[in-house]
Write a protein that holds these residues in place. Structure first.
Motif, PDB file in Angstrom:
ATOM      1  N   PHE B  82      21.028  53.441  57.467  1.00  0.00           N
ATOM      2  CA  PHE B  82      19.703  53.510  56.851  1.00  0.00           C
ATOM      3  C   PHE B  82      19.252  54.969  56.732  1.00  0.00           C
ATOM      4  CE2 PHE B  82      19.757  49.109  58.256  1.00  0.00           C
ATOM      5  CZ  PHE B  82      19.110  48.460  57.207  1.00  0.00           C
ATOM      6  N   ASN B  84      15.978  57.831  56.492  1.00  0.00           N
ATOM      7  CA  ASN B  84      14.595  58.076  56.927  1.00  0.00           C
ATOM      8  C   ASN B  84      14.248  57.291  58.209  1.00  0.00           C
ATOM      9  OD1 ASN B  84      12.057  59.192  56.807  1.00  0.00           O
ATOM     10  ND2 ASN B  84      11.260  57.683  55.332  1.00  0.00           N
ATOM     11  N   ILE B 260      10.913  52.862  61.879  1.00  0.00           N
ATOM     12  CA  ILE B 260      10.968  52.669  60.429  1.00  0.00           C
ATOM     13  C   ILE B 260      12.307  53.165  59.897  1.00  0.00           C
ATOM     14  CG2 ILE B 260       9.909  53.403  58.229  1.00  0.00           C
ATOM     15  CD1 ILE B 260       7.217  53.294  59.646  1.00  0.00           C
ATOM     16  N   GLU B 262      14.780  53.061  56.014  1.00  0.00           N
ATOM     17  CA  GLU B 262      14.670  52.726  54.592  1.00  0.00           C
ATOM     18  C   GLU B 262      16.014  52.625  53.889  1.00  0.00           C
ATOM     19  OE1 GLU B 262      10.225  54.469  53.541  1.00  0.00           O
ATOM     20  OE2 GLU B 262      11.988  55.648  52.922  1.00  0.00           O
ATOM     21  N   PRO B 264      16.685  53.677  50.307  1.00  0.00           N
ATOM     22  CA  PRO B 264      15.933  54.344  49.231  1.00  0.00           C
ATOM     23  C   PRO B 264      16.178  53.674  47.878  1.00  0.00           C
ATOM     24  CG  PRO B 264      17.226  55.913  50.533  1.00  0.00           C
ATOM     25  CD  PRO B 264      17.712  54.546  50.883  1.00  0.00           C
ATOM     26  N   PRO B 272       7.100  50.597  47.839  1.00  0.00           N
ATOM     27  CA  PRO B 272       8.216  49.984  48.578  1.00  0.00           C
ATOM     28  C   PRO B 272       7.968  48.499  48.878  1.00  0.00           C
ATOM     29  CG  PRO B 272       6.815  51.165  50.094  1.00  0.00           C
ATOM     30  CD  PRO B 272       6.238  51.395  48.716  1.00  0.00           C
ATOM     31  N   LEU B 274       8.167  46.089  51.988  1.00  0.00           N
ATOM     32  CA  LEU B 274       8.221  46.165  53.458  1.00  0.00           C
ATOM     33  C   LEU B 274       8.756  44.847  54.015  1.00  0.00           C
ATOM     34  CD1 LEU B 274       5.339  47.356  55.814  1.00  0.00           C
ATOM     35  CD2 LEU B 274       6.776  45.390  56.352  1.00  0.00           C
ATOM     36  N   THR B 314      12.458  51.010  46.823  1.00  0.00           N
ATOM     37  CA  THR B 314      12.773  51.282  48.227  1.00  0.00           C
ATOM     38  C   THR B 314      12.472  50.054  49.080  1.00  0.00           C
ATOM     39  OG1 THR B 314      12.394  53.647  48.043  1.00  0.00           O
ATOM     40  CG2 THR B 314      12.084  52.667  50.243  1.00  0.00           C
ATOM     41  N   ARG B 316      11.729  49.102  52.830  1.00  0.00           N
ATOM     42  CA  ARG B 316      11.333  49.727  54.088  1.00  0.00           C
ATOM     43  C   ARG B 316      11.382  48.675  55.198  1.00  0.00           C
ATOM     44  NH1 ARG B 316       5.868  52.793  53.784  1.00  0.00           N
ATOM     45  NH2 ARG B 316       7.204  54.225  52.615  1.00  0.00           N
ATOM     46  N   HIS B 337      -0.242  54.101  56.558  1.00  0.00           N
ATOM     47  CA  HIS B 337       0.360  53.849  55.236  1.00  0.00           C
ATOM     48  C   HIS B 337      -0.622  53.129  54.326  1.00  0.00           C
ATOM     49  CE1 HIS B 337       4.424  55.100  56.551  1.00  0.00           C
ATOM     50  NE2 HIS B 337       4.011  54.643  57.724  1.00  0.00           N
ATOM     51  N   HIS B 341       2.026  48.612  48.371  1.00  0.00           N
ATOM     52  CA  HIS B 341       3.356  48.068  48.637  1.00  0.00           C
ATOM     53  C   HIS B 341       3.657  47.051  47.539  1.00  0.00           C
ATOM     54  CE1 HIS B 341       2.432  49.803  52.555  1.00  0.00           C
ATOM     55  NE2 HIS B 341       3.697  49.638  52.912  1.00  0.00           N
ATOM     56  N   SER B 448      13.744  43.490  44.817  1.00  0.00           N
ATOM     57  CA  SER B 448      14.016  44.935  44.854  1.00  0.00           C
ATOM     58  C   SER B 448      14.600  45.468  43.568  1.00  0.00           C
ATOM     59  CB  SER B 448      14.978  45.255  45.999  1.00  0.00           C
ATOM     60  OG  SER B 448      16.264  44.730  45.712  1.00  0.00           O
TER      61      SER B 448
END
Lengths: 461, 461
Positions: B82, B84, B260, B262, B264, B272, B274, B314, B316, B337, B341, B448
């Motif tokens: 993953f 980030n 967390i 991600e 990307p 993103p 979630l 993305t 997340r 945040h 989303h 996605s």
């Protein structure tokens, strides 16, 4: 809730039996059948098991709790109208549980749930710490060089399997019974075993073990199945595993006793029929299935016979003391009553329904064994052997030649609860309990009053 | 072990659905179907749940154990590739369990099994002693005059019932959530409740409760169902019942955090998606179904998308901290945040199979909700509502308008284990876990990457 067919043979529906040679079965005395079938509505056994587990709770052998159990028993048996209600006391060694815990210190710190086995040596209050060495079976431990075990905490992960008749308890119980002795001889500082049980709840299975003579007692405990498998996974990572084990206990001497009550027979010179179970329990549950249910079943059956008629032979009900730590009540009874018994039988395998009858009344009394089979078959009970019977407290007396009857309970789920905190009243199915009472009532009706030895109306199945 | 039909609609076999209006279902993008079906052989989720529960164990919020969980998470998420991967820490109040016991002193001395509820006041180490006053429900407690409760230990025996969707948790959880406040207001010195649970094992169900503002905190605990029914039986004898209750705990401040990671998206400007679960757990089990399973499922699904292709948006993945004591992780995320989303979804209802999909993507995105239904139906998943979705940590954000998806897990047996020592790895069925991963993979594949909004080959069922 299950219902049992009344007055109809279930044998034809049982595939395993259908393959047995079809011996003609005797007809059943209508009085026996009526007593048996009326017992399918029994409330006496439930009243006893509910009362004892609620008003006394756990009854660890040799303790004040077991003594309260005896007081309760005396009151209850007198209230039910039994004769000759009394306690036959005896002294015994005691073992009492203290604080206990198991903690993995490295590589993955976490607590596991453990219970000391009866007669475990005590750790200091702060516990002992050592590296864990794991074995898949007692045989693997036995085969290990001492150098692998010395100074370590042994872990045996041998997994019990379910059986209906409980026959795996001997084999699968090896790590508990012999494991501590084997581990100590090899220099282990302690042993933890996977519980001798079949459930996946975080309630460990205790039980008694005894160190062989000359062997240094070490702390010995049982992990629950989830914890044992967790420890296996931790060990499987290949890093050294350090455990802190705290199993505090105290030992001493205590008083126990057998509670005895009778239904006097018409002919007091005839040898009595003994039916029993044990009053004591392990300390973490309320001893509902082990063995309040057993004493409730046999007492209810005796009471039902008492209410119906005076039997020819005396029925003696025995609530044995101190069965769990080593059959102390059974041995005390054997010593005090070195006399002939017409038959003896014990209920001590839970509260599941009776599925089979075995008996060992002697070669000349096999017709009586067959009469028992016939009287029990309508309850869905399989005719078993005529040269075999067993029981816990009564085992040594049967071994020494006393005539025995064994009403085998279904133990498929017995080892989910056996010797755990989960042995509580809610685990008992009232209909199963009633089927037990009906079986014991029929058995007592056949044995206590003289039997019908000739088939009246043979019928083909 | 169950097997799921792959690539075949199960809808025809579901009687309840057969009665629904038969809306024509969209066809499913073959890439989505392929990703979904391949996930039925997933091993990633098992690897995560096995690893986290074995190598970390329990992860009580705000403690060093939860911190070890975050370290583990960072290592695992980086190893899985993953991007980030980081922690967003926050501070929080902590509540930590100490020694606890409940003992009936009179009329029938015995121990009961109890666990403190989160945020219970602490008793002194020697406990407190008082007379027990029992109520059948929270309503009965509320209706009682203060004089009946003042100076007593309140007991509420309200019994939870099973539901598939968990909808009874609100109603049946009343004695835990409001009971302590109500009891304290009436002058009770403590409260014990029947566990908010559906199993009969001696493992109590803990869980958080909060005293209303201005209400004096009192000790509050949960008895197991066997113990609660035992206490009811003891009370039913009509004699005064005295209990000694020891519920020691400590409070303070601690650090928690959201982990967390991600996948990307091709267009980083797009909002993103979630997907999450929570890393923390209660302290007595290993938090396997609550909620290692949840984070394992969503992480495995995201990883499978990552392996297959770079998604448009993305993804997340959030392993929330400190959900159990009051959604601290969810609120911290929401604060950090405050941004759009595309969708959010959380897996936090055990490890049972997904049986229904709800979504609340907004009126204009209902076709997307229908595409989700179509993609999930071959897994035996019922099409649910298009204007409803919920989740634990994400609940407040969905409430504030964030688009949400809810893959409802079968909770029929969830409250056998919820918040007990029995929440351990052995309770997870690997095939059920895989069905979950397949559902989440399909959901992420649909959301996605841009969706197929027009049916290609409508088929009649």
């Amino acid at each position: 809730m299950k219902s049992y067919l009344i007055g109809a043979f279930l044998l034809a529906a049982a595939p395993a039996l259908a393959q047995q040679p079809a011996a003609p079965m005797r007809s059943v005395d209508p009085q026996v059948a009526a007593l048996r079938d009326a017992a399918l509505k029994d409330d006496i056994a439930w009243d006893i098991v509910e009362g004892l587990t609620t008003e006394v709770g756990q009854r660890l052998a040799g303790t004040e709790a077991e003594a309260r159990g005896r007081d309760w028993a005396i009151r209850k048996l007198r209230a039910l109208g039994f004769a000759n209600v009394h306690v036959e006391p005896f002294d015994m060694p005691t073992w009492i549980r203290g604080p206990e815990s198991a903690e993995i210190l490295a590589p993955f710190p976490q607590r596991l749930v453990v219970a000391a086995l009866g007669n475990s040596a005590s750790t200091p209050p702060e516990g002992i710490t050592g590296e864990v060495v794991g074995f898949d079976s007692l045989a693997d431990l036995q085969a290990a060089p001492d150098s692998v075990v010395r100074g370590k905490i042994v872990f045996v992960s041998h997994a019990m399997q379910r059986t209906q008749d409980g026959s795996g308890y001997g084999f699968f119980g090896g790590p508990r019974r012999q494991g501590p002795t084997v581990a100590s001889r090899k220099g282990a500082i302690a042993i933890v075993i996977r519980s001798i049980g079949t459930d996946y709840h975080r309630n460990p299975h205790t039980g008694v073990m005894t160190f062989a003579e000359g062997v240094k007692p070490i702390p010995a405990g049982a992990l629950t199945l989830p914890d044992a498998e967790q420890l296996q996974r931790i060990l499987s990572r290949g890093q050294p595993v350090t455990m802190r084990l705290t199993l505090v206990s105290t030992t001493g001497r205590g008083r126990s006793g057998n509670v005895i009550a009778e239904v006097p027979g018409r002919d007091p010179r005839l040898p009595p029929i003994l039916v029993g179970g044990h009053l004591d329990s392990w300390d973490q549950g309320t001893g509902a299935i082990d063995d309040a249910a057993g004493i409730a079943i046999v007492t209810a059956a005796a009471k039902r016979i008492m209410n119906a008629r005076q039997p020819l032979r005396t029925i003696r009900v025995v609530w044995f003391g101190a069965e769990e730590p080593g059959l102390f009540g059974g041995f005390a009874y054997q010593k005090a009553h070195n006399e002939p018994h017409y038959a003896m039988a014990e209920s001590d395998f839970g509260a599941g329904r009776v599925w089979r009858v075995n008996s060992k009344l002697g070669k000349d009394r096999e017709p009586e064994g067959r009469a028992l089979q016939a009287a029990l078959a309508p309850l869905g009970i399989v005719p078993g052997k005529l040269d075999q019977a067993d029981g816990s407290d009564i085992g040594p007396m049967i071994g020494a030649g006393a005539p025995g009857v064994e009403l085998s309970q279904d133990g498929t789920h017995y080892f989910d609860l056996h010797h755990t905190p989960d042995d509580t009243l809610d685990k008992i199915d009232r209909e199963d309990l009633r089927q037990n009472v009906a079986a014991w009532t029929a058995m007592l009706a056949v044995l206590s009053g003289g039997i019908q030895t000739e088939p009246k109306r043979p019928r083909r199945r």
